[in-house]
Structures are given as C-alpha cells and as structure tokens.
Design an enzyme around this catalytic site. Structure first.
Site, PDB file in Angstrom:
ATOM      1  CG  ASP A 167      -2.093   0.938   1.039  1.00  0.00           C
ATOM      2  OD1 ASP A 167      -2.226   1.499  -0.072  1.00  0.00           O
ATOM      3  OD2 ASP A 167      -2.860   1.120   1.992  1.00  0.00           O
ATOM      4  CG  HIS A 193     -11.107   3.014   8.278  1.00  0.00           C
ATOM      5  ND1 HIS A 193     -10.486   3.993   7.544  1.00  0.00           N
ATOM      6  CD2 HIS A 193     -10.286   1.951   8.229  1.00  0.00           C
ATOM      7  CE1 HIS A 193      -9.336   3.533   7.081  1.00  0.00           C
ATOM      8  NE2 HIS A 193      -9.189   2.304   7.479  1.00  0.00           N
ATOM      9  CB  THR A 217      -6.406  -9.476  11.021  1.00  0.00           C
ATOM     10  OG1 THR A 217      -7.553  -8.594  11.132  1.00  0.00           O
ATOM     11  CG2 THR A 217      -5.233  -8.914  11.791  1.00  0.00           C
TER      12      THR A 217
END
Lengths: 65, 503
Positions: B96, B244, B104
C-alpha cells in the site's frame, strides 16, 4: 470512598487478577528484571544498529495512511 | 446485540534496506510481499495467482452519506496494487503506497484478533528473510511495526469494526471521540520526542498523536481526523457500516493490542445501545490527545464541553462502568469478561503508578528500557541512540527487535503461545466468513480467479466466471459450511450455492 479505602480496594482487585503481576511495588522495579537488566543492556549495546546517528537520520518513509 | 462483533486490523510497516545505494520503498515492499508467495509450502507454488477483486472497493464513500471527491492519492490505479496476496488465513497482504501492509481476517473476538495480528508479524518476518536472500550480501531489509520516521511521515495501524447501519454517524462521533482520545493511555506505543510541529516533549505516550489535525473527516493521509468517515462496509451496506479507526498506534505488546480492540468494540456496543451520548464530549479533542500523550502520569485533567475536568483515567473508568452496567449476560462472553477485568486492572494500576505496568503496556515497557539505557550511558533524551532504541523496539527480527528480546527473556506479559500464532498464519478463524475464504483458498485455489473481502470468483467448468458474494460477515463459518467445504469439489460447491440461491 476515602482515598485509603479506594487504594485498598484497588490493591485487592489487582491481587485477584490472575496471571497479571504488577512490575513495580512501592516504586521498586521487579527483581527478575533488575537481575537481568545488566545483561539486557549489554545485549542492547551489542545489537543496537551501529552508527545510530546516521541510521536514524537516513530512516525516511513516505507517509502512509 | 443486533449486529455480531466482527473486527479486523490493518498494519502498514516501515521498511528500509540497509546499505542500499538508494532507498526505493515501493520496490522493497514489493520484494517482501512477493517473497511470501514463494516461501510458503502450504499452497502449490505453480497455482495461478489469485487476484484481488477491486470491483468491491469504494474507499471514497463517506459515512455522512455522500460519495467524496478524491482528496488523497489513491493507490488502486498504480502498479503497486498488482502486488496483492490473499492469505489462506483469510487475511490480505499487499503493498500500500510505499509500505508492506497486512490485514487480519475478520475476527469475532478480541483474542482472535490479537492472534491474527501477531500471525501477521510472523508472515512479515518470514517474507523479509526470503526477500533478503535475493539482495547483495551486505544488504539487510529492516522492517518496523511502528508508525513514524520521526520526520513528520506517519503510516497507520487501522482498526475496523462492523456496526449497524441504524446507528447515526453523529452518535458514533459523540460517543467515540472522548473514548479514542483517552484510550491512548492504554494503547500508546510510546515515542521519543515529537514531530509535525507539535509541542516539544522528551517522551510521549502515543506514536500517532502528533499527526491528528481535525476532529472528523475522510482523509487518512493528510490533515488526519480523529474520527475517519470512510464508509465502506465490504458487506451489505443497507445493514452495516464499517467504522474505520485510524487514530491507534501499532502495538507490539499483546495486552495493548488485546485491550485496544477489546475495549473499543465494547465502547461501540455502548454507543449502539444509546447509553453513551454527549456526556463526555471534550472541549478540544485535537488538543486533548496531544496533551494526554505528553502527560506520563495520566492524571492531568482535560476539559469537557460542559466545563467538567476529568483525567483520562477517569474518562476510561466512566466507559468501563457503563459497560459493567449495561452489557447483557449474553454479551458478557468469557472473553468480554476478561477484557473488562484487564481494562479495570490497567486503569487501577495506572492510577497507583504507571510503572507498575512496565511488563504490560508498550509505552511503559519502552520507557523502562529507555530509562535504564539512559542511566547506563548518561544519554540525553535527544541522543540518537535513544531514537534508535525506540525504532528497534518495533524491529520484527527475533535477533534485533528489542520487544521480542524482552518477550523471549520473560520480561513482558504474554497472552498467547507461539504455537497458536504459527497456526494462525495458516488457518482462518472458524467463526466468520474468513473461514469460507481461507478454506476455499486452501482447498480450491486452482479454481479461484479472484477474491475480495466480500466476494469470491470461481473459474467455472466452461471457463466462465462464477461470483459468490459474501455480504454477511458472520456467515460462512465452520459450523455452517465446514462439512460442505471439506467434502466437495469446487464444481459441487458452486452448484450447491447456486442451488440454494435460486430456491
């Protein structure tokens, strides 16, 4: 609760928590750590990246998330 | 609770090649991630590479209900996005931007999530070793599970929590902000010095606190918000949202990871129940996270919007108390019960003396080591040796990593054993859809064309593609599909699923 009682309550709860041992009792470090400390610090002397100054300066990352 | 607990973490690792003529982090990350494919013995290396199904990605969907204009660079179009590995443990391993990143699999409890995050560290180390063999003899690949280069560049450790779509986003912001800002006393990884123009300090609790500049927003890379609004559930978006969380540090300590995800999922349950409203709203959350990060006593009060003054320990205690009061007996599973107990344990000890937790929480473990080394050599806080130690605490190599050395010598609290971490590199959790994904990859890899969090595309008999959507993250468990997956061929599986769908 008075502060004294509160501390007592805290201590009791901590003693009851299994497998979790506080590391510092009355401001002293735990004995096992103190005994190992010298050899641990020797080890750090050995494994710390040589030339820390240069390494730390050259460690540059692109920002991520 | 209406929505089952499903959570996962994503970790971006720092990477550097020692003695390289020039640093190319994208190339180094690519080398490392690709090396893992070649060194695994559990999947035949001749098998076709499974690609990531990007059709399912919508990183610019905003939780406040609109689709955003791009305000950050997006990696999906650059070449690094081709480096992508879907793991048989159900997780994802890829490049990334300029970092190797491990996600995970979806986990249903805090202990599993700790286990799979730790499995990720081993996956990185195994591939680091394999990649290093391809370099010149004097070159070393160094990988840090930390969040900063100390020069203002941060990379993240994100947590994801499945939530009900019914909870208004504003309620999440109100209930979660004071929690996230104060939880750093438990979840901080510790950092020597400061950066990004923030107030100076010798040592602070959090690696990431210096990087947060606003309260709420979509961006994760610039002008970072304490609460991120990315709304991409990778699941049925009518039922679910994915929260998030980007404000956390990368942790080495097992207890720090376990509590980080454990207490946060509990806080979210309280918000879903409606028992946390605006009662803890902070006057200035962005300033508060920075001042808490600099208060190593954890006792200095911060100001709430209503004028109250509470210490971060007191705010955390208030959430703990609500959890003890409002979680139902069914919600208090043995692991949740254990999380509550350990949460109370660390708060009690922080209150007496944070040094009591120098086997337990990263920022205190690291501080103890730095203090001892400082005393031995008489170093000042701005000495490069201490910054080096700070970095090396997060080194994932067993012979170099300071945290790992402490662990091996029995100086930090363990919650897991090594065998189960190794197992988690190769097998998915059994009680989420990760079981279906990981087991399909193990059993049918040659028949799988691509996959994502919520889809798997099989190559049909005639060469066409069959897409299976997995929009319920708590489906596809061993209990439901275990027998089927282990007793059928890929074709039979597709037929069976299609048959059920058309009925």
């Amino acid at each position: 609760m008075s502060t004294e009682k509160q501390q007592e309550h805290l201590k009791r709860h901590i003693d009851e928590t299994e497998d979790m041992q506080p590391d510092v009792e009355n401001g002293e470090m735990d004995e096992a750590f103190v005994e190992d400390l010298d050899s641990l610090l020797d080890e750090i002397d050995e494994i710390l990246e040589e030339d820390s100054q240069e390494f730390v300066e050259s460690y540059i990352q692109r920002g991520g998330q | 609770m209406e929505i089952p607990i499903i959570m996962g973490t994503e970790t971006e690792y720092g990477i550097s090649v020692k003695n390289a003529r020039e640093q190319d982090p994208v190339a180094a990350s690519t080398l490392v991630v690709n090396a893992y494919k070649s060194c695994r013995d559990d999947i035949p290396s001749t098998a076709t590479a499974v690609t990531w199904d990007y059709d399912q990605e919508r990183p610019l969907m905003d939780a406040r209900g609109f689709m955003a204009e791009a305000e950050t660079p997006i990696s999906e179009t650059d070449t690094s996005s081709a480096v992508n590995d879907i793991l048989i443990n159900g997780g994802r391993y890829y490049v990334d931007h300029a970092h190797p990143e491990y996600c995970t699999p979806e986990c249903a409890n805090a202990r599993d999530l700790l286990l799979y995050e730790k499995a990720g560290e081993l996956i990185l180390e195994v591939s680091r070793v394999a990649a290093e063999r391809l370099l010149l003899d004097n070159q070393e690949i160094i990988i840090y599970k930390n969040n900063t280069d100390y020069k203002g560049h941060s990379y993240g450790a994100h947590e994801n929590f499945l939530m009900s779509r019914k909870v208004p986003f504003d309620a999440i912001v109100d209930g979660l902000m004071p929690f996230l800002v104060t939880r750093i006393i438990i979840t901080g990884s510790g950092k020597v010095g400061t950066e990004n123009g923030s107030e100076e300090a010798d040592y602070q609790i959090s690696q990431r606190a210096d990087f947060f500049e606003k309260e709420v927003g979509l961006s994760t890379m610039v002008n970072r918000p304490l609460i991120n609004t990315r709304d991409e559930p990778h699941a049925d978006d009518k039922l679910y949202r994915r929260l998030h969380v980007i404000v956390g540090d990368s942790n080495m300590s097992e207890l720090s990871i376990y509590l980080k995800v454990g207490i946060t999922s509990i806080a979210l349950q309280l918000i879903e129940k409606g028992v946390v409203g605006k009662q803890f709203t902070l006057k200035e959350p962005v300033a508060a996270i920075k001042s808490i990060s600099r208060d190593l006593s954890c006792k200095e009060p911060i100001e709430l919007a209503d004028g109250q003054q509470l210490s971060p320990i007191e705010v955390q205690r208030a959430y703990l108390k609500l959890a003890q009061q409002y979680l139902t007996p069914e919600e208090r599973t043995p692991i949740v019960e254990d999380v509550l107990e350990k949460w109370q344990y660390v708060l009690d000890n922080l209150e007496i003396d944070p040094r009591r937790l120098s086997r337990h929480l990263d920022w205190i473990i690291k501080k103890k080591l730095l203090d001892a080394y400082r005393q031995r050599h008489g170093y000042e806080w701005d000495d490069a040796h201490l910054r080096m130690m700070d970095l090396q605490y997060h080194d994932i190599r067993p012979d170099k990593g300071l945290y790992i050395r402490l662990l091996k010598n029995g100086h930090v609290q363990r919650l897991l054993n090594h065998e189960e971490i190794v197992h988690a590199m190769h097998y998915p959790p059994v009680d989420t859809r990760a079981y279906f994904r990981g087991t399909c990859l193990r059993r049918f890899q040659k028949h799988i064309y691509s996959a994502s969090w919520n889809s798997m595309i099989f190559i049909g008999k005639s060469g066409g593609l069959d897409k299976i959507m997995m929009d319920r993250p708590h489906f596809g468990t061993q209990k439901v599909v275990g027998e089927l997956l282990n007793n059928c061929t890929a074709e039979e599986l597709i037929k069976k699923i299609r048959g059920n769908a058309s009925r």
